[in-house]
Design a protein around this motif. Sequence first.
Motif, PDB file in Angstrom:
ATOM      1  N   VAL A  37      11.756  45.523  30.234  1.00 27.04           N
ATOM      2  CA  VAL A  37      12.755  44.673  29.570  1.00 27.04           C
ATOM      3  C   VAL A  37      12.382  44.470  28.104  1.00 27.04           C
ATOM      4  O   VAL A  37      13.242  44.543  27.221  1.00 27.04           O
ATOM      5  N   GLY A  38      11.103  44.240  27.826  1.00 31.20           N
ATOM      6  CA  GLY A  38      10.661  44.040  26.442  1.00 31.20           C
ATOM      7  C   GLY A  38      10.922  45.256  25.571  1.00 31.20           C
ATOM      8  O   GLY A  38      11.379  45.133  24.430  1.00 31.20           O
ATOM      9  N   ALA A  39      10.644  46.444  26.114  1.00 26.39           N
ATOM     10  CA  ALA A  39      10.902  47.672  25.349  1.00 26.39           C
ATOM     11  C   ALA A  39      12.392  47.863  25.107  1.00 26.39           C
ATOM     12  O   ALA A  39      12.810  48.240  24.011  1.00 26.39           O
ATOM     13  N   SER A  40      13.194  47.581  26.118  1.00 27.77           N
ATOM     14  CA  SER A  40      14.644  47.734  25.969  1.00 27.77           C
ATOM     15  C   SER A  40      15.214  46.761  24.943  1.00 27.77           C
ATOM     16  O   SER A  40      16.004  47.142  24.073  1.00 27.77           O
ATOM     17  N   VAL A  41      14.805  45.507  25.026  1.00 29.92           N
ATOM     18  CA  VAL A  41      15.320  44.492  24.101  1.00 29.92           C
ATOM     19  C   VAL A  41      14.873  44.773  22.679  1.00 29.92           C
ATOM     20  O   VAL A  41      15.673  44.704  21.735  1.00 29.92           O
ATOM     21  N   THR A  42      13.596  45.114  22.496  1.00 31.72           N
ATOM     22  CA  THR A  42      13.081  45.392  21.159  1.00 31.72           C
ATOM     23  C   THR A  42      13.790  46.594  20.536  1.00 31.72           C
ATOM     24  O   THR A  42      14.176  46.563  19.363  1.00 31.72           O
ATOM     25  N   THR A  43      13.974  47.636  21.330  1.00 29.12           N
ATOM     26  CA  THR A  43      14.625  48.834  20.811  1.00 29.12           C
ATOM     27  C   THR A  43      16.089  48.585  20.489  1.00 29.12           C
ATOM     28  O   THR A  43      16.578  48.967  19.420  1.00 29.12           O
ATOM     29  N   MET A  44      16.802  47.956  21.400  1.00 29.63           N
ATOM     30  CA  MET A  44      18.236  47.748  21.189  1.00 29.63           C
ATOM     31  C   MET A  44      18.508  46.714  20.093  1.00 29.63           C
ATOM     32  O   MET A  44      19.517  46.806  19.391  1.00 29.63           O
ATOM     33  N   ALA A  45      17.605  45.757  19.901  1.00 27.86           N
ATOM     34  CA  ALA A  45      17.794  44.758  18.845  1.00 27.86           C
ATOM     35  C   ALA A  45      17.664  45.374  17.460  1.00 27.86           C
ATOM     36  O   ALA A  45      18.275  44.893  16.498  1.00 27.86           O
ATOM     37  N   SER A  46      16.888  46.440  17.358  1.00 33.27           N
ATOM     38  CA  SER A  46      16.710  47.080  16.048  1.00 33.27           C
ATOM     39  C   SER A  46      17.618  48.280  15.845  1.00 33.27           C
ATOM     40  O   SER A  46      17.497  48.973  14.842  1.00 33.27           O
ATOM     41  N   ALA A  47      18.518  48.527  16.787  1.00 26.94           N
ATOM     42  CA  ALA A  47      19.436  49.668  16.654  1.00 26.94           C
ATOM     43  C   ALA A  47      20.478  49.381  15.576  1.00 26.94           C
ATOM     44  O   ALA A  47      20.996  48.273  15.479  1.00 26.94           O
ATOM     45  N   PRO A  48      20.797  50.368  14.734  1.00 24.53           N
ATOM     46  CA  PRO A  48      21.833  50.177  13.724  1.00 24.53           C
ATOM     47  C   PRO A  48      23.198  49.933  14.383  1.00 24.53           C
ATOM     48  O   PRO A  48      23.479  50.449  15.458  1.00 24.53           O
ATOM     49  N   LYS A  49      24.018  49.135  13.718  1.00 27.79           N
ATOM     50  CA  LYS A  49      25.344  48.816  14.257  1.00 27.79           C
ATOM     51  C   LYS A  49      26.153  50.101  14.430  1.00 27.79           C
ATOM     52  O   LYS A  49      26.207  50.940  13.547  1.00 27.79           O
TER      53      LYS A  49
END
Length: 120
Positions: A37-49
């Motif tokens: 979950v941490g990897a998914s949230v961290t990655t998706m939070a920094s994804a460009p719009k």
Amino acid sequence: MSAGVILFALAKTHDHYWSYVLPGMILDMIGLGLSYVGASVTTMASAPKGEEGVVGAILYTSFQIGSTIGVAVVSSISFSVNKKLPMDALSQFEGYAASFWSVLGMHGIMIVLVLAFVRN
């Protein structure tokens, strides 16, 4: 996850199930859930719009490829240690313990990488 792997590596006989294996499974699954979950949230939070779909596809593809490579590495370590030992269950544990120690080493590498490169 590291604590769970250490408990797995220390469980040398079948009578260590309740003292090592069961607590190791519980700790490992809690750690795995939190890291996934941490990897998914961290990655998706920094994804460009507008690029979230591509980032998610790359993330989950890397999960699949990484787990396949990890299983291959751990299996090769276990087989290479066990081929020199007798085929009884207690002797074969040495290869499994070596594979669990290698997983602990992989956890250490990932912890260092996260501390070095993840900022938010």
